[in-house]
Design a protein around this motif. Structure first.
Motif, PDB file in Angstrom:
ATOM      1  N   HIS A   3       0.849  -1.187   0.000  1.00 57.66           N
ATOM      2  CA  HIS A   3       0.000   0.000   0.000  1.00 57.66           C
ATOM      3  C   HIS A   3       0.886   1.238   0.000  1.00 57.66           C
ATOM      4  O   HIS A   3       1.733   1.404   0.883  1.00 57.66           O
ATOM      5  N   GLY A   4       0.694   2.102  -0.977  1.00 60.04           N
ATOM      6  CA  GLY A   4       1.415   3.371  -1.015  1.00 60.04           C
ATOM      7  C   GLY A   4       0.683   4.398  -0.173  1.00 60.04           C
ATOM      8  O   GLY A   4      -0.542   4.487  -0.223  1.00 60.04           O
ATOM      9  N   LEU A   5       1.429   5.127   0.621  1.00 62.97           N
ATOM     10  CA  LEU A   5       0.821   6.147   1.479  1.00 62.97           C
ATOM     11  C   LEU A   5       1.040   7.532   0.911  1.00 62.97           C
ATOM     12  O   LEU A   5       2.115   7.854   0.415  1.00 62.97           O
ATOM     13  N   ASP A   6       0.020   8.344   1.031  1.00 62.38           N
ATOM     14  CA  ASP A   6       0.088   9.740   0.633  1.00 62.38           C
ATOM     15  C   ASP A   6       0.643  10.554   1.806  1.00 62.38           C
ATOM     16  O   ASP A   6       0.500  10.162   2.971  1.00 62.38           O
ATOM     17  N   THR A   7       1.228  11.686   1.484  1.00 52.92           N
ATOM     18  CA  THR A   7       1.790  12.563   2.517  1.00 52.92           C
ATOM     19  C   THR A   7       0.748  12.924   3.572  1.00 52.92           C
ATOM     20  O   THR A   7       1.051  12.950   4.763  1.00 52.92           O
ATOM     21  N   SER A   8      -0.468  13.176   3.161  1.00 53.08           N
ATOM     22  CA  SER A   8      -1.499  13.596   4.118  1.00 53.08           C
ATOM     23  C   SER A   8      -1.761  12.528   5.170  1.00 53.08           C
ATOM     24  O   SER A   8      -1.985  12.850   6.345  1.00 53.08           O
ATOM     25  N   VAL A   9      -1.700  11.259   4.791  1.00 55.67           N
ATOM     26  CA  VAL A   9      -1.905  10.174   5.751  1.00 55.67           C
ATOM     27  C   VAL A   9      -0.732  10.098   6.722  1.00 55.67           C
ATOM     28  O   VAL A   9      -0.924   9.947   7.934  1.00 55.67           O
ATOM     29  N   SER A  24      -6.143   8.098  10.650  1.00 59.05           N
ATOM     30  CA  SER A  24      -4.883   7.712  10.000  1.00 59.05           C
ATOM     31  C   SER A  24      -4.147   6.656  10.809  1.00 59.05           C
ATOM     32  O   SER A  24      -3.604   5.701  10.249  1.00 59.05           O
ATOM     33  N   LEU A  40       6.548   4.087   0.723  1.00 54.75           N
ATOM     34  CA  LEU A  40       6.572   5.546   0.658  1.00 54.75           C
ATOM     35  C   LEU A  40       7.485   5.967  -0.484  1.00 54.75           C
ATOM     36  O   LEU A  40       8.634   5.551  -0.557  1.00 54.75           O
ATOM     37  N   GLN A  43       9.239  11.351  -2.706  1.00 54.14           N
ATOM     38  CA  GLN A  43       8.553  12.640  -2.642  1.00 54.14           C
ATOM     39  C   GLN A  43       7.702  12.756  -1.382  1.00 54.14           C
ATOM     40  O   GLN A  43       7.631  13.812  -0.766  1.00 54.14           O
ATOM     41  N   VAL A  44       7.075  11.673  -0.976  1.00 51.70           N
ATOM     42  CA  VAL A  44       6.256  11.672   0.243  1.00 51.70           C
ATOM     43  C   VAL A  44       7.144  11.941   1.451  1.00 51.70           C
ATOM     44  O   VAL A  44       6.796  12.740   2.329  1.00 51.70           O
ATOM     45  N   GLU A  47       8.164  15.633   1.392  1.00 51.30           N
ATOM     46  CA  GLU A  47       7.044  16.489   1.800  1.00 51.30           C
ATOM     47  C   GLU A  47       6.788  16.386   3.299  1.00 51.30           C
ATOM     48  O   GLU A  47       6.528  17.392   3.967  1.00 51.30           O
TER      49      GLU A  47
END
Length: 81
Positions: A3-9, A24, A40, A43-44, A47
């Motif tokens: 699962h790839g995580l976004d910066t917001s998570v 989260s 990750l 870039q994540v 950020e």
């Protein structure tokens, strides 16, 4: 499954004062329990470091912290990944 995580998570899971903190954290705990792998992108990570180390994000106009700034939590988060 990976699962790839976004910066917001990642940010929300780290900052106790974030409105999505609990959701989260629960997501990450669920993925961990199910044996999922977390990925990750560089870039994540960039950020995330930018957000948690940017002093402009931590002080309101009144001069008081607007969110609980991370202590060693961000290093613990990165170590756990």
């Amino acid at each position: 499954m990976t699962h790839g995580l976004d910066t917001s998570v990642v940010v929300a899971s780290e900052l106790a004062g974030h409105t999505r903190h609990e959701a989260s954290r629960m997501l990450l705990e669920c993925l961990s329990r199910e044996g999922g792998t977390v990925a990750l992108a560089p870039q994540v990570l960039a950020e995330f470091v930018h957000i948690v180390t940017d002093p402009r994000r931590w002080v309101r106009e009144t001069g008081t912290p607007s969110l609980s700034p991370p202590g060693n939590g961000h290093s613990q988060l990165l170590e756990s990944l």
